[in-house]
Motif scaffolding. Structure first.
Motif, short mmCIF file in Angstrom:
data_model
loop_
_atom_site.label_atom_id
_atom_site.label_comp_id
_atom_site.label_asym_id
_atom_site.label_seq_id
_atom_site.Cartn_x
_atom_site.Cartn_y
_atom_site.Cartn_z
N PRO A 57 0.82 -1.22 0.00
CA PRO A 57 0.00 0.00 0.00
C PRO A 57 0.85 1.28 0.00
O PRO A 57 0.53 2.24 -0.69
N GLY A 58 1.95 1.26 0.75
CA GLY A 58 2.85 2.41 0.78
C GLY A 58 3.51 2.63 -0.58
O GLY A 58 3.62 3.76 -1.05
N ALA A 59 3.94 1.53 -1.20
CA ALA A 59 4.58 1.61 -2.52
C ALA A 59 3.59 2.13 -3.56
O ALA A 59 3.94 3.00 -4.37
N ILE A 60 2.37 1.63 -3.51
CA ILE A 60 1.34 2.08 -4.45
C ILE A 60 1.11 3.58 -4.30
O ILE A 60 1.01 4.31 -5.28
N GLY A 61 1.06 4.05 -3.07
CA GLY A 61 0.87 5.48 -2.81
C GLY A 61 1.99 6.32 -3.41
O GLY A 61 1.74 7.36 -4.03
N LEU A 62 3.24 5.86 -3.24
CA LEU A 62 4.37 6.61 -3.78
C LEU A 62 4.41 6.56 -5.31
O LEU A 62 4.74 7.56 -5.95
N TYR A 63 4.08 5.41 -5.88
CA TYR A 63 4.04 5.33 -7.35
C TYR A 63 2.95 6.25 -7.90
O TYR A 63 3.16 6.93 -8.91
N ASN A 64 1.80 6.29 -7.24
CA ASN A 64 0.74 7.19 -7.68
C ASN A 64 1.13 8.66 -7.52
O ASN A 64 0.79 9.50 -8.35
N GLU A 65 1.89 8.95 -6.46
CA GLU A 65 2.38 10.32 -6.27
C GLU A 65 3.36 10.68 -7.39
O GLU A 65 3.32 11.79 -7.93
N ALA A 66 4.22 9.73 -7.75
CA ALA A 66 5.16 9.96 -8.85
C ALA A 66 4.40 10.24 -10.15
O ALA A 66 4.78 11.12 -10.93
N LEU A 67 3.32 9.50 -10.36
CA LEU A 67 2.51 9.70 -11.58
C LEU A 67 1.76 11.03 -11.55
O LEU A 67 1.55 11.63 -12.60
N SER A 68 1.38 11.47 -10.37
CA SER A 68 0.70 12.77 -10.31
C SER A 68 1.70 13.90 -10.58
O SER A 68 1.34 14.93 -11.13
N ASN A 69 2.98 13.68 -10.23
CA ASN A 69 4.03 14.66 -10.54
C ASN A 69 4.39 14.64 -12.02
O ASN A 69 4.63 15.68 -12.61
N ASP A 70 4.47 13.44 -12.58
CA ASP A 70 4.83 13.27 -14.00
C ASP A 70 4.06 12.08 -14.55
O ASP A 70 4.46 10.93 -14.34
N PRO A 71 2.96 12.34 -15.26
CA PRO A 71 2.13 11.25 -15.76
C PRO A 71 2.77 10.42 -16.88
O PRO A 71 2.15 9.51 -17.41
N LEU A 72 4.03 10.70 -17.22
CA LEU A 72 4.72 9.93 -18.25
C LEU A 72 5.80 9.02 -17.66
O LEU A 72 6.68 8.57 -18.38
N THR A 73 5.72 8.73 -16.37
CA THR A 73 6.71 7.90 -15.70
C THR A 73 6.40 6.43 -15.96
O THR A 73 5.62 5.80 -15.25
N ILE A 74 7.03 5.89 -16.99
CA ILE A 74 6.78 4.52 -17.42
C ILE A 74 7.09 3.52 -16.31
O ILE A 74 6.34 2.56 -16.10
N ALA A 75 8.18 3.75 -15.58
CA ALA A 75 8.58 2.83 -14.51
C ALA A 75 7.48 2.71 -13.44
O ALA A 75 7.21 1.61 -12.95
N ALA A 76 6.84 3.82 -13.10
CA ALA A 76 5.79 3.78 -12.09
C ALA A 76 4.58 2.98 -12.58
O ALA A 76 4.01 2.18 -11.83
N TYR A 77 4.21 3.17 -13.85
CA TYR A 77 3.10 2.38 -14.41
C TYR A 77 3.45 0.89 -14.38
O TYR A 77 2.63 0.07 -13.97
N ASN A 78 4.66 0.56 -14.81
CA ASN A 78 5.06 -0.84 -14.86
C ASN A 78 5.04 -1.48 -13.47
O ASN A 78 4.55 -2.60 -13.31
N ARG A 79 5.57 -0.78 -12.48
CA ARG A 79 5.61 -1.34 -11.12
C ARG A 79 4.18 -1.50 -10.58
O ARG A 79 3.89 -2.51 -9.94
N LEU A 80 3.32 -0.53 -10.82
CA LEU A 80 1.93 -0.65 -10.35
C LEU A 80 1.24 -1.84 -11.01
O LEU A 80 0.52 -2.59 -10.34
N MET A 81 1.48 -2.03 -12.31
CA MET A 81 0.89 -3.17 -13.00
C MET A 81 1.36 -4.48 -12.38
O MET A 81 0.56 -5.41 -12.19
N ILE A 82 2.63 -4.56 -12.04
CA ILE A 82 3.18 -5.77 -11.44
C ILE A 82 2.57 -6.01 -10.06
O ILE A 82 2.17 -7.14 -9.74
#
Length: 133
Positions: free
Chosen positions: A24-49
């Motif tokens: 849950p903490g990781a998901i929150g940080l990945y979503n925060e990264a995406l809200s800062n930059d919606p083109l962060t491919i790494a964040a999308y990939n990690r969330l999908m995993i």
């Protein structure tokens, strides 16, 4: 420059939380990264995993759709902006691209980003898993 460092450290912190099984903490940080930059491919990939591991296929599908839309919108916006700024070159480039088969009759590219292609394949797999009980 400080933005990129903090963005990078945000992704590193998310990976650390993920390694500690604090999903849950990781998901929150990945979503925060995406809200800062919606083109962060790494964040999308990690969330999908993460969602795949949790068998949360609906959330994985939402993430895939959001990622595809963000990248496609960016490609379209970048292309449109360049074409408006360089009208003469754009007209010549478009004619050449059309003759080489790189764009269709409507002016849309015939090939797409490999990341988007991969995500579309992943989407098909997720949809199949959602249909089978």
């Amino acid at each position: 420059m400080a933005d990129k460092i903090s963005h990078k450290s945000l992704l590193e912190q998310a990976r650390q939380l993920e390694a500690k099984d604090d999903l849950p903490g990781a998901i929150g940080l990945y979503n925060e990264a995406l809200s800062n930059d919606p083109l962060t491919i790494a964040a999308y990939n990690r969330l999908m995993i993460i969602y795949r591991k949790q068998k949360a296929y609906k959330k994985e599908l939402e993430t895939i759709n959001k990622g595809i839309k963000s990248l496609e919108d960016n490609v379209h916006q970048t292309r449109t902006t360049w074409m408006k700024a360089h009208r003469k070159a754009a007209k010549l480039s478009q004619a050449l691209a059309k003759s080489l088969g790189q764009i269709d009759a409507k002016g849309k590219p015939t090939n797409e980003d490999p990341v988007i292609t991969g995500w579309k394949r992943r989407k098909a797999i997720v949809l199949k898993r959602m249909k089978t009980p």
